[in-house]
Design a protein around this motif. Structure first.
Motif, short mmCIF file in Angstrom:
data_model
loop_
_atom_site.label_atom_id
_atom_site.label_comp_id
_atom_site.label_asym_id
_atom_site.label_seq_id
_atom_site.Cartn_x
_atom_site.Cartn_y
_atom_site.Cartn_z
N MET A 185 24.84 -15.42 -2.20
CA MET A 185 25.41 -15.18 -3.54
C MET A 185 24.72 -14.00 -4.21
O MET A 185 25.37 -13.20 -4.91
N GLU A 186 23.42 -13.84 -3.99
CA GLU A 186 22.71 -12.68 -4.54
C GLU A 186 23.26 -11.39 -3.93
O GLU A 186 23.48 -10.40 -4.63
N ALA A 187 23.49 -11.41 -2.62
CA ALA A 187 24.04 -10.23 -1.94
C ALA A 187 25.46 -9.94 -2.43
O ALA A 187 25.84 -8.78 -2.63
N TRP A 188 26.25 -11.00 -2.66
CA TRP A 188 27.62 -10.82 -3.14
C TRP A 188 27.59 -10.20 -4.54
O TRP A 188 28.36 -9.29 -4.84
N ASP A 240 30.15 -4.29 5.85
CA ASP A 240 28.91 -5.09 5.72
C ASP A 240 28.94 -6.04 4.53
O ASP A 240 27.89 -6.36 3.94
N HIS A 241 30.11 -6.53 4.16
CA HIS A 241 30.23 -7.47 3.03
C HIS A 241 29.56 -8.80 3.36
O HIS A 241 29.62 -9.27 4.50
N HIS A 290 30.46 -11.71 2.87
CA HIS A 290 31.40 -12.74 3.32
C HIS A 290 31.26 -12.99 4.83
O HIS A 290 31.35 -14.12 5.28
N PHE A 291 31.01 -11.93 5.58
CA PHE A 291 30.88 -12.09 7.02
C PHE A 291 29.51 -11.70 7.59
O PHE A 291 29.24 -11.94 8.75
N THR A 292 28.64 -11.13 6.76
CA THR A 292 27.29 -10.82 7.25
C THR A 292 26.30 -11.93 6.93
O THR A 292 25.27 -12.05 7.61
N ILE A 293 26.60 -12.73 5.92
CA ILE A 293 25.71 -13.84 5.54
C ILE A 293 26.47 -15.17 5.61
O ILE A 293 26.01 -16.13 6.21
N PHE A 294 27.64 -15.21 4.99
CA PHE A 294 28.47 -16.42 5.00
C PHE A 294 29.27 -16.49 6.30
O PHE A 294 29.34 -15.50 7.04
N PRO A 295 29.92 -17.62 6.57
CA PRO A 295 30.63 -17.76 7.85
C PRO A 295 32.03 -17.15 7.89
O PRO A 295 32.80 -17.44 8.80
#
Length: 119
Positions: free
Chosen positions: A36-39, A95-96, A98-103
């Motif tokens: 969420m911080e990255a988003w 590198d969003h 959504h797919f770099t951290i979340f599934p």
């Protein structure tokens, strides 16, 4: 500037793998906070291009000539952005989280076309 709808996608398998990878609830929550911080960092970096922040998407109903039925798709959320070109809009999502951290497995970007004249 043109408008584009970005649709965040994900699959049940990707979610199941994520849940297995982060089976420990504390580790999963810490990872989700990081996501969420990255988003939010992504939002801040693109705030001038974001027309509508969008939202997560819930369960789907599909309507056809046969009626209404529950339906499963891979749509997870959406955002509306503006950009000079389709390519420029797509580059915003490299590198969003959504797919770099979340599934999530990807982000699909489509131009929002003007409605044809109805004369």
């Amino acid at each position: 500037m043109k408008k584009f709808m970005a649709v965040y996608t994900g699959t049940p398998d990707a979610l199941a793998n994520y849940q297995r990878k982060f089976a420990d609830e504390e580790k999963r929550k810490a990872h989700e906070r990081q996501g969420m911080e990255a988003w939010q960092k992504w939002v801040k970096a693109h705030e001038k291009s974001i027309v509508e922040g969008g939202a997560p998407l819930g369960k789907t109903k599909r309507v056809t000539a046969k009626g209404i039925a529950d339906f499963r798709n891979n749509l997870a959320a959406y955002t509306i952005v503006q950009a000079e070109s389709h390519e420029a809009a797509a580059k915003m999502f490299i590198d969003h989280p959504h797919f770099t951290i979340f599934p999530g497995d990807g982000v699909e970007i489509m131009e929002c076309l003007p409605m044809p004249d109805r004369k």
